[in-house]
Design a protein around this motif. Structure first.
Motif, PDB file in Angstrom:
ATOM      1  N   GLN A  89      11.387   0.132   0.171  1.00 52.09           N
ATOM      2  CA  GLN A  89      12.616   1.244   0.066  1.00 52.09           C
ATOM      3  C   GLN A  89      12.789   2.591  -1.161  1.00 52.09           C
ATOM      4  OE1 GLN A  89      13.441   1.602   2.882  1.00 52.09           O
ATOM      5  NE2 GLN A  89      12.433  -0.109   3.056  1.00 52.09           N
ATOM      6  N   ILE A  90      12.207   1.674  -2.580  1.00 47.73           N
ATOM      7  CA  ILE A  90      12.354   2.427  -3.471  1.00 47.73           C
ATOM      8  C   ILE A  90      11.014   3.343  -3.733  1.00 47.73           C
ATOM      9  CG2 ILE A  90      12.051   2.285  -6.487  1.00 47.73           C
ATOM     10  CD1 ILE A  90      15.011   1.014  -5.428  1.00 47.73           C
ATOM     11  N   LEU A  91      10.288   3.097  -3.556  1.00 49.06           N
ATOM     12  CA  LEU A  91       8.929   3.697  -3.986  1.00 49.06           C
ATOM     13  C   LEU A  91       9.179   5.106  -2.705  1.00 49.06           C
ATOM     14  CD1 LEU A  91       6.455   0.791  -3.521  1.00 49.06           C
ATOM     15  CD2 LEU A  91       6.697   2.430  -5.934  1.00 49.06           C
ATOM     16  N   THR A 110       0.921  -1.195   0.107  1.00 50.63           N
ATOM     17  CA  THR A 110      -0.356   0.180  -0.102  1.00 50.63           C
ATOM     18  C   THR A 110       0.870   1.182   0.456  1.00 50.63           C
ATOM     19  OG1 THR A 110       0.091  -0.092   2.036  1.00 50.63           O
ATOM     20  CG2 THR A 110      -1.638  -1.026   0.765  1.00 50.63           C
ATOM     21  N   LEU A 111       0.515   2.390  -0.763  1.00 50.21           N
ATOM     22  CA  LEU A 111       1.194   3.803  -1.094  1.00 50.21           C
ATOM     23  C   LEU A 111      -0.129   5.082  -0.899  1.00 50.21           C
ATOM     24  CD1 LEU A 111       3.905   4.915  -2.069  1.00 50.21           C
ATOM     25  CD2 LEU A 111       3.314   4.293  -4.143  1.00 50.21           C
ATOM     26  N   ALA A 112       0.697   5.984  -0.069  1.00 51.48           N
ATOM     27  CA  ALA A 112      -0.172   7.302  -0.203  1.00 51.48           C
ATOM     28  C   ALA A 112       0.215   8.201  -0.480  1.00 51.48           C
ATOM     29  CB  ALA A 112      -0.243   7.800   1.365  1.00 51.48           C
ATOM     30  N   TYR A 113      -0.866   8.205  -1.070  1.00 47.62           N
ATOM     31  CA  TYR A 113      -0.396  10.029  -2.327  1.00 47.62           C
ATOM     32  C   TYR A 113      -1.366  10.937  -1.734  1.00 47.62           C
ATOM     33  CZ  TYR A 113      -5.502   8.507  -4.413  1.00 47.62           C
ATOM     34  OH  TYR A 113      -6.418   8.945  -4.027  1.00 47.62           O
ATOM     35  N   ASP A 114      -1.425  11.020  -0.978  1.00 48.70           N
ATOM     36  CA  ASP A 114      -2.046  12.089  -0.221  1.00 48.70           C
ATOM     37  C   ASP A 114      -2.513  12.412   1.303  1.00 48.70           C
ATOM     38  OD1 ASP A 114      -3.527  14.584  -0.417  1.00 48.70           O
ATOM     39  OD2 ASP A 114      -5.076  14.234  -0.691  1.00 48.70           O
ATOM     40  N   GLY A 115      -2.016  13.317   2.224  1.00 48.17           N
ATOM     41  CA  GLY A 115      -1.773  13.153   3.311  1.00 48.17           C
ATOM     42  C   GLY A 115       0.148  12.837   4.203  1.00 48.17           C
ATOM     43  N   SER A 116      -0.125  11.631   4.510  1.00 54.62           N
ATOM     44  CA  SER A 116       1.293  11.638   4.565  1.00 54.62           C
ATOM     45  C   SER A 116       1.491  10.507   3.443  1.00 54.62           C
ATOM     46  CB  SER A 116       1.624  10.599   5.819  1.00 54.62           C
ATOM     47  OG  SER A 116       0.903  11.086   7.619  1.00 54.62           O
ATOM     48  N   ILE A 117       2.088  11.025   2.667  1.00 58.81           N
ATOM     49  CA  ILE A 117       2.562  11.385   0.975  1.00 58.81           C
ATOM     50  C   ILE A 117       3.441  10.277   1.522  1.00 58.81           C
ATOM     51  CG2 ILE A 117       3.643  11.739  -1.128  1.00 58.81           C
ATOM     52  CD1 ILE A 117       1.446  14.278  -1.344  1.00 58.81           C
ATOM     53  N   GLY A 118       4.107   9.143   0.834  1.00 65.04           N
ATOM     54  CA  GLY A 118       4.636   8.585   0.468  1.00 65.04           C
ATOM     55  C   GLY A 118       4.937   6.893   1.340  1.00 65.04           C
ATOM     56  N   ALA A 119       3.859   7.693   2.947  1.00 70.09           N
ATOM     57  CA  ALA A 119       3.679   5.894   3.440  1.00 70.09           C
ATOM     58  C   ALA A 119       3.290   5.069   3.236  1.00 70.09           C
ATOM     59  CB  ALA A 119       2.436   6.476   4.458  1.00 70.09           C
ATOM     60  N   CYS A 120       4.505   3.861   3.111  1.00 64.13           N
ATOM     61  CA  CYS A 120       4.830   2.322   2.959  1.00 64.13           C
ATOM     62  C   CYS A 120       4.984   1.217   2.971  1.00 64.13           C
ATOM     63  CB  CYS A 120       5.045   2.687   1.082  1.00 64.13           C
ATOM     64  SG  CYS A 120       5.314   1.816  -0.036  1.00 64.13           S
ATOM     65  N   PHE A 121       3.699  -0.084   2.602  1.00 59.47           N
ATOM     66  CA  PHE A 121       3.964  -0.512   3.256  1.00 59.47           C
ATOM     67  C   PHE A 121       3.007  -1.818   3.179  1.00 59.47           C
ATOM     68  CE2 PHE A 121       2.357   2.828   6.315  1.00 59.47           C
ATOM     69  CZ  PHE A 121       4.031   3.103   7.304  1.00 59.47           C
ATOM     70  N   TYR A 122       3.745  -2.900   3.434  1.00 56.84           N
ATOM     71  CA  TYR A 122       3.300  -4.404   2.838  1.00 56.84           C
ATOM     72  C   TYR A 122       2.332  -4.490   4.113  1.00 56.84           C
ATOM     73  CZ  TYR A 122       3.689  -9.317   2.404  1.00 56.84           C
ATOM     74  OH  TYR A 122       3.310 -10.876   2.181  1.00 56.84           O
TER      75      TYR A 122
END
Length: 374
Positions: free
Chosen positions: A318-320, A275-287
């Motif tokens: 990490q790349i994202l 999952t990747l946030a594109y608004d709010g905490s932009i870039g918050a990325c998790f499995y």
């Protein structure tokens, strides 16, 4: 270290400060030259581009804008700096990596004064006062009548700075990298209070003992919106207040708790996705290992050529996260169709066909400390 006798110097007297130059992503072409942006890691390197360098190496780069304001890095090789980065060249003395480490520590200590509301621009940086050890002889300060470095005639003691950093390196060599990531002082606390062997046995072990390098293979750009490689889907626009409580994670734009902000009674995604946030905490990325509900301000990402594993996911995350550094509330929104799906990410490729080398990605993560607890 006793700093009571240190003297104040203007950064603009110690360094020639130059401003970077704007280069939009649309005008970049992939290459071998480091492009520096206002990011917090990766030594400030945002991209690799095909341009002539703006600056030669052996200098310090400092972010004066963005989420990484005040972050400083030593640049050994020629590079291009964006217009959010200032470049510092030491005046009247030969810079080296050891000396740069001392100055970087001093500069980073000033970053708390600045934020998006108060940029650390070139003129402000020149007027910033920092404290440094000054040259002495037999207990008396040495003064420069030409006042090259200081309006009071003090001279920075470059030799002391180098010797101090070298003394730290002797201590640092015995401290594991995963402790040092939180800073030298915190690392020393860990070493004094934690049994390293027991800690590593329980938490810090790797799945494999292989030593794997990121530099022994080719990398290539791939587009997130290319369905040959990725399935990127936006979450659902259902207000959480209209949902019933339950046991299924509701993943939103939080950068905490794996993005989970509540638990609801229905899901709209299977597990084994990023999952990747594109608004709010932009870039918050998790499995996300189990099924979940994806909210409107995030996307789910699945690899289409190879079944996603948690190890591949952690490599891609990490790349994202690195890619997301260029977006913030103060800058452009990471809109799904116009920007996120057009985002290019660089991945290691197989020698045989230049396709993403997912086997390498998995093995690389398995070789890293803490991978046994992923």
């Amino acid at each position: 270290m006793d700093t009571a006798g240190w003297k104040e110097f203007y950064l603009g007297k110690i360094f020639d400060i130059k401003k970077g130059k704007r280069l939009t992503k649309e005008n970049m072409t992939p290459g071998d030259l480091n492009f520096l942006g206002a990011i917090q890691g990766m030594n400030g390197v945002r991209e690799k581009i095909n341009e002539e360098p703006l600056f030669q190496g052996n200098c310090i780069s400092v972010n004066y804008n963005g989420c990484g304001v005040g972050e400083a890095f030593y640049q050994k090789e020629p590079f291009w700096a964006s217009d959010d980065v200032n470049v510092l060249f030491l005046r009247g003395h030969e810079m080296n990596e050891i000396l740069a480490m001392f100055f970087i520590t001093i500069i980073r200590n000033e970053k708390y004064r600045f934020s998006y509301g108060r940029k650390w621009n070139k003129e402000q940086m020149k007027k910033t006062l920092i404290k440094l050890p000054a040259c002495m002889n037999k207990g008396e300060y040495i003064f420069d009548k030409h006042k090259f470095y200081s309006n009071d005639g003090y001279i920075p003691d470059f030799l002391f700075m180098e010797k101090y950093i070298l003394s730290l390196n002797a201590d640092i060599n015995g401290i594991p990298d995963y402790f040092l990531e939180e800073g030298y002082d915190k690392a020393c606390w860990y070493m004094d209070h934690i049994d390293q062997k027991e800690f590593e046995r329980q938490y810090a072990g790797a799945v494999t003992s292989d030593v794997i390098s990121l530099d022994d293979r080719d990398w290539k750009y791939f587009c997130l919106g290319d369905k040959k490689y990725f399935d990127v889907r936006r979450g659902s626009s259902v207000y959480i207040k209209n949902m019933s409580p339950g046991d299924i994670p509701y993943v939103s734009t939080s950068k905490e708790n794996n993005g989970v902000t509540a638990y609801v009674s229905e899901s709209n995604r299977k597990g084994n996705l990023i999952t990747l946030a594109y608004d709010g905490s932009i870039g918050a990325c998790f499995y996300q290992e189990e099924e979940f509900f994806a909210s409107e301000k995030i996307v789910s990402i699945e690899t289409t050529q190879c079944p996603l594993t948690k190890y591949i996911a952690f490599f891609l995350i990490q790349i994202l996260k690195l890619e997301s550094e260029m977006f913030s509330y103060g800058g452009r929104k990471w809109t799904v169709e116009k920007q996120l799906k057009q985002t290019m990410i660089k991945l290691p490729v197989r020698n045989s066909d230049d396709e993403p080398d997912y086997n390498f990605m998995e093995n690389y993560i398995k070789s890293r400390s803490f991978s046994c607890n992923i």
